[in-house]
Design a protein around this motif. Structure first.
Motif, PDB file in Angstrom:
ATOM      1  N   MET A   1      -2.366   4.328  -5.071  1.00  0.00           N
ATOM      2  CA  MET A   1      -3.338   4.644  -4.058  1.00  0.00           C
ATOM      3  C   MET A   1      -2.757   4.495  -2.654  1.00  0.00           C
ATOM      4  SD  MET A   1      -7.074   2.972  -3.261  1.00  0.00           S
ATOM      5  CE  MET A   1      -6.798   1.788  -4.499  1.00  0.00           C
ATOM      6  N   GLN A   2      -1.813   3.614  -2.493  1.00  0.00           N
ATOM      7  CA  GLN A   2      -1.209   3.403  -1.185  1.00  0.00           C
ATOM      8  C   GLN A   2      -0.562   4.683  -0.665  1.00  0.00           C
ATOM      9  OE1 GLN A   2      -1.375   0.506   0.781  1.00  0.00           O
ATOM     10  NE2 GLN A   2      -0.581   1.879   2.350  1.00  0.00           N
ATOM     11  N   GLU A   3       0.090   5.432  -1.552  1.00  0.00           N
ATOM     12  CA  GLU A   3       0.726   6.665  -1.077  1.00  0.00           C
ATOM     13  C   GLU A   3      -0.300   7.723  -0.692  1.00  0.00           C
ATOM     14  OE1 GLU A   3       3.214   8.572  -4.170  1.00  0.00           O
ATOM     15  OE2 GLU A   3       2.132   7.285  -5.553  1.00  0.00           O
ATOM     16  N   VAL A   4      -1.484   7.694  -1.301  1.00  0.00           N
ATOM     17  CA  VAL A   4      -2.568   8.584  -0.896  1.00  0.00           C
ATOM     18  C   VAL A   4      -3.014   8.197   0.517  1.00  0.00           C
ATOM     19  CG1 VAL A   4      -4.954   9.269  -1.373  1.00  0.00           C
ATOM     20  CG2 VAL A   4      -3.316   9.007  -3.268  1.00  0.00           C
ATOM     21  N   TYR A   5      -3.235   6.913   0.735  1.00  0.00           N
ATOM     22  CA  TYR A   5      -3.605   6.418   2.060  1.00  0.00           C
ATOM     23  C   TYR A   5      -2.538   6.802   3.088  1.00  0.00           C
ATOM     24  CZ  TYR A   5      -4.232   3.175   5.919  1.00  0.00           C
ATOM     25  OH  TYR A   5      -4.371   2.633   7.170  1.00  0.00           O
ATOM     26  N   ASP A   6      -1.270   6.580   2.740  1.00  0.00           N
ATOM     27  CA  ASP A   6      -0.177   6.875   3.671  1.00  0.00           C
ATOM     28  C   ASP A   6      -0.147   8.362   4.045  1.00  0.00           C
ATOM     29  OD1 ASP A   6       0.553   4.197   3.639  1.00  0.00           O
ATOM     30  OD2 ASP A   6       2.184   4.495   2.194  1.00  0.00           O
ATOM     31  N   PHE A   7      -0.393   9.228   3.070  1.00  0.00           N
ATOM     32  CA  PHE A   7      -0.402  10.662   3.365  1.00  0.00           C
ATOM     33  C   PHE A   7      -1.548  10.994   4.311  1.00  0.00           C
ATOM     34  CE2 PHE A   7      -0.968  15.148   3.027  1.00  0.00           C
ATOM     35  CZ  PHE A   7       0.285  15.657   2.762  1.00  0.00           C
ATOM     36  N   LEU A   8      -2.734  10.461   4.039  1.00  0.00           N
ATOM     37  CA  LEU A   8      -3.875  10.704   4.918  1.00  0.00           C
ATOM     38  C   LEU A   8      -3.599  10.187   6.324  1.00  0.00           C
ATOM     39  CD1 LEU A   8      -6.844   9.814   2.543  1.00  0.00           C
ATOM     40  CD2 LEU A   8      -6.036  12.099   3.183  1.00  0.00           C
ATOM     41  N   LYS A   9      -2.979   9.029   6.415  1.00  0.00           N
ATOM     42  CA  LYS A   9      -2.656   8.457   7.723  1.00  0.00           C
ATOM     43  C   LYS A   9      -1.669   9.347   8.476  1.00  0.00           C
ATOM     44  CE  LYS A   9      -1.180   4.264   9.993  1.00  0.00           C
ATOM     45  NZ  LYS A   9      -0.803   2.871   9.872  1.00  0.00           N
ATOM     46  N   ASP A  10      -0.641   9.823   7.779  1.00  0.00           N
ATOM     47  CA  ASP A  10       0.342  10.702   8.424  1.00  0.00           C
ATOM     48  C   ASP A  10      -0.283  12.020   8.860  1.00  0.00           C
ATOM     49  OD1 ASP A  10       2.331   8.812   8.128  1.00  0.00           O
ATOM     50  OD2 ASP A  10       3.211   9.748   6.356  1.00  0.00           O
ATOM     51  N   ALA A  11      -1.182  12.545   8.042  1.00  0.00           N
ATOM     52  CA  ALA A  11      -1.828  13.820   8.370  1.00  0.00           C
ATOM     53  C   ALA A  11      -2.846  13.654   9.501  1.00  0.00           C
ATOM     54  CB  ALA A  11      -2.512  14.386   7.127  1.00  0.00           C
ATOM     55  N   ASP A  37      -8.774  -2.959  -2.909  1.00  0.00           N
ATOM     56  CA  ASP A  37      -8.151  -1.992  -3.821  1.00  0.00           C
ATOM     57  C   ASP A  37      -8.979  -0.739  -4.057  1.00  0.00           C
ATOM     58  OD1 ASP A  37      -5.825  -3.552  -4.175  1.00  0.00           O
ATOM     59  OD2 ASP A  37      -6.849  -4.757  -5.695  1.00  0.00           O
ATOM     60  N   ARG A  38      -9.762  -0.349  -3.061  1.00  0.00           N
ATOM     61  CA  ARG A  38     -10.508   0.907  -3.126  1.00  0.00           C
ATOM     62  C   ARG A  38     -10.260   1.684  -1.842  1.00  0.00           C
ATOM     63  NH1 ARG A  38     -16.167  -1.661  -5.226  1.00  0.00           N
ATOM     64  NH2 ARG A  38     -15.713  -1.569  -7.455  1.00  0.00           N
ATOM     65  N   LEU A  39     -10.205   2.999  -1.973  1.00  0.00           N
ATOM     66  CA  LEU A  39     -10.041   3.865  -0.811  1.00  0.00           C
ATOM     67  C   LEU A  39     -11.427   4.251  -0.297  1.00  0.00           C
ATOM     68  CD1 LEU A  39      -8.054   5.382   1.030  1.00  0.00           C
ATOM     69  CD2 LEU A  39      -8.220   7.311  -0.554  1.00  0.00           C
ATOM     70  N   TYR A  40     -11.688   3.928   0.977  1.00  0.00           N
ATOM     71  CA  TYR A  40     -12.978   4.156   1.604  1.00  0.00           C
ATOM     72  C   TYR A  40     -12.912   5.239   2.668  1.00  0.00           C
ATOM     73  CZ  TYR A  40     -15.206  -0.047  -0.310  1.00  0.00           C
ATOM     74  OH  TYR A  40     -15.767  -0.982  -1.151  1.00  0.00           O
ATOM     75  N   ILE A  41     -14.057   5.885   2.881  1.00  0.00           N
ATOM     76  CA  ILE A  41     -14.277   6.762   4.023  1.00  0.00           C
ATOM     77  C   ILE A  41     -15.551   6.272   4.709  1.00  0.00           C
ATOM     78  CG2 ILE A  41     -13.079   8.709   2.984  1.00  0.00           C
ATOM     79  CD1 ILE A  41     -15.820   9.959   2.351  1.00  0.00           C
ATOM     80  N   GLN A  42     -15.831   6.781   5.913  1.00  0.00           N
ATOM     81  CA  GLN A  42     -16.990   6.309   6.671  1.00  0.00           C
ATOM     82  C   GLN A  42     -17.661   7.478   7.368  1.00  0.00           C
ATOM     83  OE1 GLN A  42     -17.233   6.080  10.332  1.00  0.00           O
ATOM     84  NE2 GLN A  42     -19.292   5.281  10.129  1.00  0.00           N
ATOM     85  N   THR A  43     -18.989   7.434   7.427  1.00  0.00           N
ATOM     86  CA  THR A  43     -19.778   8.418   8.167  1.00  0.00           C
ATOM     87  C   THR A  43     -21.116   7.785   8.548  1.00  0.00           C
ATOM     88  OG1 THR A  43     -20.558  10.712   8.199  1.00  0.00           O
ATOM     89  CG2 THR A  43     -20.827   9.504   6.127  1.00  0.00           C
TER      90      THR A  43
END
Length: 130
Positions: A1-11, A37-43
């Motif tokens: 999951m960390q690499e998913v977060y890292d990609f989103l951060k870079d993008a 250990d969960r990937l969150y979004i916010q709105t």
């Protein structure tokens, strides 16, 4: 999951797709964080996107950077805990003028049953499930 977060951060910006009735809806987003250990979004709960995810929690996320992209298919789960709301707002302090950890509007959601596909024009490079 960390690499998913890292990609989103870079993008920096990703595009979140939801469904309203039979109509797809896509909009740019920029909030993401890992908490417990969960990937969150916010709105905000007053926004149409929040209402769409409440009616149908299935979403897709897409982001592009340097000729590569990620697609994430997942279900969203709202988390009403003040501590996770505070965490997300600490990551994005510019949102604190519109949202508070203890208000009735801040909506933080984590992704479950997620499949992230990393791709480029050369094809699928990697699939990560979380």
């Amino acid at each position: 999951m960390q690499e998913v977060y890292d990609f989103l951060k870079d993008a920096e910006v990703y595009y979140l797709a939801t469904v309203e009735g039979d109509q797809p809806r896509v909009r740019p987003f920029g909030t993401y964080g890992i908490f417990e250990d969960r990937l969150y979004i916010q709105t905000g709960k007053v926004k149409a996107v929040s209402k769409q995810m409440a009616a149908n929690p299935k979403v897709e996320i897409c982001a592009f950077k340097d000729g590569k992209w990620i697609r994430i298919a997942a279900e969203t789960v709202s988390d009403e805990r003040v501590e996770v709301k505070a965490y997300m707002l600490d990551l994005y302090p510019h949102l604190k003028d519109r949202y508070k950890a203890d208000d009735d509007n801040t909506n933080v959601l984590y992704l479950k049953n997620a499949t992230a596909t990393f791709q480029s024009h050369a094809g699928v490079e990697k699939v990560v499930e979380f």
